[in-house]
Design an enzyme around this catalytic site. Sequence first.
Site, PDB file in Angstrom:
ATOM      1  N   MET A   1       0.840  -1.177   0.000  1.00 31.67           N
ATOM      2  CA  MET A   1       0.000   0.000   0.000  1.00 31.67           C
ATOM      3  C   MET A   1       0.883   1.238   0.000  1.00 31.67           C
ATOM      4  O   MET A   1       1.457   1.593   1.025  1.00 31.67           O
ATOM      5  CB  MET A   1      -0.905  -0.017   1.237  1.00 31.67           C
ATOM      6  CG  MET A   1      -1.540   1.315   1.535  1.00 31.67           C
ATOM      7  SD  MET A   1      -2.336   1.412   3.130  1.00 31.67           S
ATOM      8  CE  MET A   1      -0.963   1.920   4.141  1.00 31.67           C
ATOM      9  N   PRO A   2       1.041   1.898  -1.125  1.00 31.03           N
ATOM     10  CA  PRO A   2       1.780   3.151  -1.144  1.00 31.03           C
ATOM     11  C   PRO A   2       1.010   4.232  -0.386  1.00 31.03           C
ATOM     12  O   PRO A   2      -0.208   4.338  -0.515  1.00 31.03           O
ATOM     13  CB  PRO A   2       1.863   3.506  -2.626  1.00 31.03           C
ATOM     14  CG  PRO A   2       1.519   2.253  -3.362  1.00 31.03           C
ATOM     15  CD  PRO A   2       0.647   1.468  -2.454  1.00 31.03           C
TER      16      PRO A   2
END
EC number: 5.3.2.-
Length: 59
Positions: A1-2
């Site tokens: 998850m950026p």
Amino acid sequence: MPLIQISQTPGLTPEQKRDTIAAVTKAYCEATGKSEKAVWVVITEVPREQWGVGGTPLG
């Protein structure tokens, strides 16, 4: 998850925040090939008196 974090002085309208989040997400996904559903963007508004640039407070 950026997770993309944006810190700035207050002042953007809710619409500007939505547009910024959409644009940053799109740019990141175009550059990395990641899915937009995986990208988180946080906009943190920091009062001017809590910022300093070049050793000088802004506020």
